[in-house]
Enzyme design. Structure first.
Site, PDB file in Angstrom:
ATOM      1  CD  GLU A 132     -19.333  12.341   4.680  1.00  0.00           C
ATOM      2  OE1 GLU A 132     -18.791  11.750   3.754  1.00  0.00           O
ATOM      3  OE2 GLU A 132     -18.825  13.302   5.256  1.00  0.00           O
ATOM      4  CG  HIS A 250     -12.512   6.399   7.736  1.00  0.00           C
ATOM      5  ND1 HIS A 250     -13.437   5.416   7.450  1.00  0.00           N
ATOM      6  CD2 HIS A 250     -13.011   7.536   7.195  1.00  0.00           C
ATOM      7  CE1 HIS A 250     -14.439   5.957   6.748  1.00  0.00           C
ATOM      8  NE2 HIS A 250     -14.210   7.242   6.588  1.00  0.00           N
ATOM      9  NE  ARG A 298     -15.030   9.751   9.794  1.00  0.00           N
ATOM     10  CZ  ARG A 298     -14.548  10.496   8.834  1.00  0.00           C
ATOM     11  NH1 ARG A 298     -13.354  11.025   8.949  1.00  0.00           N
ATOM     12  NH2 ARG A 298     -15.259  10.743   7.765  1.00  0.00           N
ATOM     13  CG  HIS A 359      -9.268   9.021   7.681  1.00  0.00           C
ATOM     14  ND1 HIS A 359      -9.106   8.736   6.337  1.00  0.00           N
ATOM     15  CD2 HIS A 359     -10.225   9.984   7.754  1.00  0.00           C
ATOM     16  CE1 HIS A 359      -9.948   9.477   5.632  1.00  0.00           C
ATOM     17  NE2 HIS A 359     -10.624  10.261   6.458  1.00  0.00           N
ATOM     18  NE  ARG A 394     -11.184  14.954   9.770  1.00  0.00           N
ATOM     19  CZ  ARG A 394     -11.680  14.471   8.627  1.00  0.00           C
ATOM     20  NH1 ARG A 394     -12.499  15.198   7.886  1.00  0.00           N
ATOM     21  NH2 ARG A 394     -11.363  13.264   8.227  1.00  0.00           N
TER      22      ARG A 394
HETATM   23  P1  FAD Z   1      -2.708  17.359   1.775  1.00  0.00           P
HETATM   24  O1  FAD Z   1      -3.851  17.314   0.870  1.00  0.00           O
HETATM   25  O2  FAD Z   1      -2.264  16.109   2.388  1.00  0.00           O
HETATM   26  O3  FAD Z   1      -1.496  18.000   0.963  1.00  0.00           O
HETATM   27  C1  FAD Z   1      -0.205  18.047   1.495  1.00  0.00           C
HETATM   28  C2  FAD Z   1       0.754  18.454   0.407  1.00  0.00           C
HETATM   29  O4  FAD Z   1       2.011  18.786   0.979  1.00  0.00           O
HETATM   30  C3  FAD Z   1       1.041  17.382  -0.614  1.00  0.00           C
HETATM   31  O5  FAD Z   1       1.085  17.989  -1.880  1.00  0.00           O
HETATM   32  C4  FAD Z   1       2.422  16.875  -0.239  1.00  0.00           C
HETATM   33  O6  FAD Z   1       3.142  16.354  -1.329  1.00  0.00           O
HETATM   34  C5  FAD Z   1       3.042  18.153   0.259  1.00  0.00           C
HETATM   35  N1  FAD Z   1       4.165  18.002   1.196  1.00  0.00           N
HETATM   36  C6  FAD Z   1       4.196  17.280   2.338  1.00  0.00           C
HETATM   37  N2  FAD Z   1       5.383  17.444   2.951  1.00  0.00           N
HETATM   38  C7  FAD Z   1       6.107  18.291   2.194  1.00  0.00           C
HETATM   39  C8  FAD Z   1       7.399  18.858   2.293  1.00  0.00           C
HETATM   40  N3  FAD Z   1       8.228  18.569   3.295  1.00  0.00           N
HETATM   41  N4  FAD Z   1       7.821  19.702   1.331  1.00  0.00           N
HETATM   42  C9  FAD Z   1       7.033  19.995   0.274  1.00  0.00           C
HETATM   43  N5  FAD Z   1       5.787  19.477   0.125  1.00  0.00           N
HETATM   44  C10 FAD Z   1       5.336  18.657   1.072  1.00  0.00           C
HETATM   45  N6  FAD Z   1     -11.753  15.269   4.354  1.00  0.00           N
HETATM   46  C11 FAD Z   1     -12.948  15.811   4.087  1.00  0.00           C
HETATM   47  O7  FAD Z   1     -13.245  16.920   4.547  1.00  0.00           O
HETATM   48  N7  FAD Z   1     -13.821  15.161   3.263  1.00  0.00           N
HETATM   49  C12 FAD Z   1     -13.544  13.954   2.703  1.00  0.00           C
HETATM   50  O8  FAD Z   1     -14.339  13.413   1.960  1.00  0.00           O
HETATM   51  C13 FAD Z   1     -12.307  13.363   3.006  1.00  0.00           C
HETATM   52  N8  FAD Z   1     -11.979  12.147   2.485  1.00  0.00           N
HETATM   53  C14 FAD Z   1     -10.724  11.662   2.697  1.00  0.00           C
HETATM   54  C15 FAD Z   1     -10.333  10.474   2.066  1.00  0.00           C
HETATM   55  C16 FAD Z   1      -9.055   9.995   2.212  1.00  0.00           C
HETATM   56  C17 FAD Z   1      -8.645   8.717   1.544  1.00  0.00           C
HETATM   57  C18 FAD Z   1      -8.107  10.710   3.005  1.00  0.00           C
HETATM   58  C19 FAD Z   1      -6.713  10.216   3.175  1.00  0.00           C
HETATM   59  C20 FAD Z   1      -8.495  11.875   3.647  1.00  0.00           C
HETATM   60  C21 FAD Z   1      -9.792  12.356   3.499  1.00  0.00           C
HETATM   61  N9  FAD Z   1     -10.190  13.545   4.106  1.00  0.00           N
HETATM   62  C22 FAD Z   1     -11.415  14.075   3.829  1.00  0.00           C
HETATM   63  C23 FAD Z   1      -9.229  14.353   4.842  1.00  0.00           C
HETATM   64  C24 FAD Z   1      -8.732  15.455   3.909  1.00  0.00           C
HETATM   65  O9  FAD Z   1      -8.615  14.964   2.609  1.00  0.00           O
HETATM   66  C25 FAD Z   1      -7.399  16.010   4.328  1.00  0.00           C
HETATM   67  O10 FAD Z   1      -7.400  16.300   5.683  1.00  0.00           O
HETATM   68  C26 FAD Z   1      -7.110  17.285   3.576  1.00  0.00           C
HETATM   69  O11 FAD Z   1      -7.261  17.060   2.223  1.00  0.00           O
HETATM   70  C27 FAD Z   1      -5.731  17.789   3.894  1.00  0.00           C
HETATM   71  O12 FAD Z   1      -5.408  18.778   2.971  1.00  0.00           O
HETATM   72  P2  FAD Z   1      -4.034  19.562   3.083  1.00  0.00           P
HETATM   73  O13 FAD Z   1      -3.994  20.482   1.929  1.00  0.00           O
HETATM   74  O14 FAD Z   1      -3.883  20.084   4.434  1.00  0.00           O
HETATM   75  O15 FAD Z   1      -2.935  18.415   2.942  1.00  0.00           O
HETATM   76  C1  SIN Z   2     -15.139   9.715   3.973  1.00  0.00           C
HETATM   77  O1  SIN Z   2     -15.541   9.895   2.822  1.00  0.00           O
HETATM   78  O2  SIN Z   2     -15.562   8.842   4.736  1.00  0.00           O
HETATM   79  C2  SIN Z   2     -14.067  10.589   4.477  1.00  0.00           C
HETATM   80  C3  SIN Z   2     -14.656  11.836   4.920  1.00  0.00           C
HETATM   81  C4  SIN Z   2     -13.730  12.544   5.823  1.00  0.00           C
HETATM   82  O3  SIN Z   2     -12.676  12.028   6.181  1.00  0.00           O
HETATM   83  O4  SIN Z   2     -14.095  13.656   6.213  1.00  0.00           O
END
Ligand code: FAD
Ligand code: SIN
Length: 552
Positions: A132, A250, A298, A359, A394
């Site tokens: 990537e 993004h 990015r 993003h 990032r």
């Molecule tokens: P999240 O996965 O966002 O989970 C948050 C959780 O908290 C959810 O279940 C939500 O319902 C809950 N929540 C929120 N507020 C409250 C509240 N007040 N009370 C109770 N529950 C609550 N990163 C990579 O490293 N590789 C990738 O390929 C990649 N692709 C991505 C693609 C997309 C489309 C997106 C949007 C992001 C991507 N990212 C990627 C970034 C990465 O996915 C996220 O940064 C990461 O998954 C965040 O994980 P998390 O567990 O911190 O939060």
């Molecule tokens: C992507 O697949 O381009 C998202 C990867 C990331 O946000 O780290």
């Protein structure tokens, strides 16, 4: 778990006590709950609260993959990954933190696999790695081709559901942290959507894993729940919040029309496999902006696309994936192929309309790799936290790695910590419970509309390129929205709580963006094009700094 009803004067609220509360069920929250349960014998168990159904989160939609510095990859090593991360972070990534997270990758990824998460392998059963942007070697592990988040969350949800020490409460939202008079976190107030009631949950270890705040922007790749709740709650509780001006846009979200606001991501891995960005005349343009072309960091690619869109006066550019070849596209990107096909685009032959979208929230609750914040008993992991790994920009696929490594390290840290549940309700906590036990007499706000207004303000004034005049405009407009919205604490429903939290997070982003009078990583100021010689972090702390942002 201990449960009961608290009745005192006019309070009558349900309460429960747990050894640990995990708020959020993305990759960070799910894995933290699982590892804590596997590592520690807890008398009162673990409560996992999620405002969504379990696993519905940003994590679920991750496509490209997860960085894996694993022994199976002879081309890679920790020092190389650290170097790439620091370079992308534009002088603000913390070298020690980066090295700690990178070094833990091998053990943690193997543990994930042992807990049922599957990554793509070749025909001999060896893990396959992809490239990537801004990575110097192929080091990204993926699952289901381009459905890595689905692979990780489904594996973890299955393991969490099977674990009897983890009590799961879905469709319930944390709305306030309980902070005692001596400034320790003792639990949270939750709004249970299923019963439409507020409840108290006590614990001496509260873990925020609520993800980022992409929803404060009009165009975003984040699903609707990414409203920055945990960051807002921690800020209101007095925790230090760091680097909020750094929002990653993004470069390539599917841009079908200016009306489509929640945008499907076209993974960076598509460019990693060779896809080219082209303008409306079919000309490649990235060479004008960086010698790394499509694989520049990015922020660079995003600004290049933004500039092309402006000069063409169009709402998107295009990504030509057909150069990758049909066979490889179908194997590597089944989800993207299907989504585009549903919208009438055959990506093996036709260019994909793309534009930048908010993003990732690089800033957040200041925390170390074990999740410790500036408040005792309060921990933050995943996108809600700011450990210093991502700096000002990032590196792709470092986020999922940070989620799982910090969850793992936090479980390890808690295994050496006394986790007695608090039995005392002191004056500080009583005051908070008071607020939530009162009923609200006024009408519901139309929060869907209010959210749209806020998102518009943020996109137009605090977006990819910023300047003082716009930032001040945004500040005044957000202050007005805050003034018009009378709910400082207790709200009527989830939408009101989310809007309340979005206003808080938006104002933090604006404050920090105004304060940073330079361009660095994802924060680009047209009125301050230069980058300061020394990189500084910005911090916001409600209590000691009266809401002002300062740079250290
Ligand atoms: P999240 O996965 O966002 O989970 C948050 C959780 O908290 C959810 O279940 C939500 O319902 C809950 N929540 C929120 N507020 C409250 C509240 N007040 N009370 C109770 N529950 C609550 N990163 C990579 O490293 N590789 C990738 O390929 C990649 N692709 C991505 C693609 C997309 C489309 C997106 C949007 C992001 C991507 N990212 C990627 C970034 C990465 O996915 C996220 O940064 C990461 O998954 C965040 O994980 P998390 O567990 O911190 O939060
Ligand atoms: C992507 O697949 O381009 C998202 C990867 C990331 O946000 O780290």
């Amino acid at each position: 778990m201990i449960t009961g009803d608290i009745s005192s004067g006019w309070w009558n609220m349900k309460y429960s006590e747990y050894s640990v509360i995990v708020i959020g069920s993305g990759a960070a929250g799910l894995y933290a709950a699982l590892k804590i349960s596997q590592q520690i014998k807890l008398p009162e168990g673990i409560l996992l609260i999620s405002k969504s159904s379990l696993g519905i989160s940003n994590s679920r939609y991750a496509q490209g993959g997860i960085v894996g510095i694993v022994h199976q990859n002879p081309d890679d090593k920790v020092s190389l990954h650290v170097k790439d991360t620091l370079k992308a972070g534009a002088g603000l990534s913390d070298a020690k933190v980066t090295e700690e997270i990178s070094s833990a990758s091998d053990a943690v990824l193997n543990d994930l696999i042992a807990n049922g998460v599957e990554f793509d392998c070749d025909e001999n059963g060896n893990l396959t790695f992809t490239l990537e942007a801004a990575h110097s070697v192929k080091r990204i592990l993926h699952s289901g081709g381009d459905a890595t988040g689905k692979g990780i969350t489904e594996g973890l949800v299955k393991a969490v559901r099977a674990d009897k020490n983890i009590h799961i409460l879905e469709k319930a939202m944390a709305v306030e942290l309980l902070i005692s008079s001596d400034k320790e976190c003792k639990g949270a107030i939750i709004y249970n959507k299923q019963t439409d009631e507020h409840e108290i949950v006590y614990s001496s270890a509260v873990i925020i894993a609520t993800g980022g705040a992409g929803q404060v922007y009009k165009y975003t790749t984040n699903p609707s729940g990414a409203t920055g709740d945990g960051i807002a709650l921690a800020y209101e509780a007095g925790a230090i919040i760091e680097d909020m001006e750094f929002i990653q846009f993004h470069p390539t979200a599917l841009a079908l029309s200016p009306e489509s606001q929640n945008r499907f991501l076209i993974s960076e891995a598509v460019r990693g496999e060779g896809a080219k960005l082209i303008n409306k005349n079919g000309e490649e343009f990235m060479i004008k902006y960086s010698e790394k072309k499509e694989l520049a960091p990015r922020d660079v690619v995003t600004r290049a696309i933004f500039s092309e869109m402006k000069s063409e006066n169009s709402s998107n550019v295009f990504l030509n994936a057909s150069v990758i070849g049909e066979e490889k596209i179908l194997k590597r990107f089944p989800t993207i192929t299907a989504r585009c096909k549903d919208n009438g685009i055959d990506i093996t032959k036709q260019p994909i309309p793309v534009a930048p979208a908010a993003h990732y929230t690089m800033g957040g609750i200041k925390a170390d790799v074990e999740g410790r914040t500036s408040i005792k008993g309060l921990y933050a992991i995943g996108e809600a936290a700011c450990t210093g790994l991502h700096g000002a920009n990032r590196l792709a696929s470092n986020s999922l790695l940070e989620c799982v490594v910090c969850a793992y390290e936090l479980a390890d840290y808690l295994s050496f910590t006394s986790l007695e549940t608090p039995k005392v309700i002191d004056e500080g906590i009583k005051k908070m419970i008071d607020v939530y036990s009162r009923s609200i007499s006024s009408d519901e706000y139309d929060c869907n509309n209010l959210k749209l207004k806020l998102k518009d303000i943020m996109w137009n004034n605090v977006g990819i390129i910023r300047e003082e005049e716009d930032l001040i405009k945004a500040k005044l407009k957000v202050e007005k929205l805050q003034k018009d919205f009378k709910r400082r604490r207790k709200c009527l429903n989830q939408a009101e709580y989310e809007y309340r939290n979005m206003l808080t997070v938006a104002s933090l982003i604006i404050q920090c963006a105004l304060e940073r009078k330079e361009s660095r990583g994802a924060h680009c100021r047209s009125d301050y094009r230069n980058t300061d010689e020394v990189g500084k972090h910005s911090f916001v702390d409600k209590i000691s700094n009266k809401g002002l942002c300062y740079v250290e």
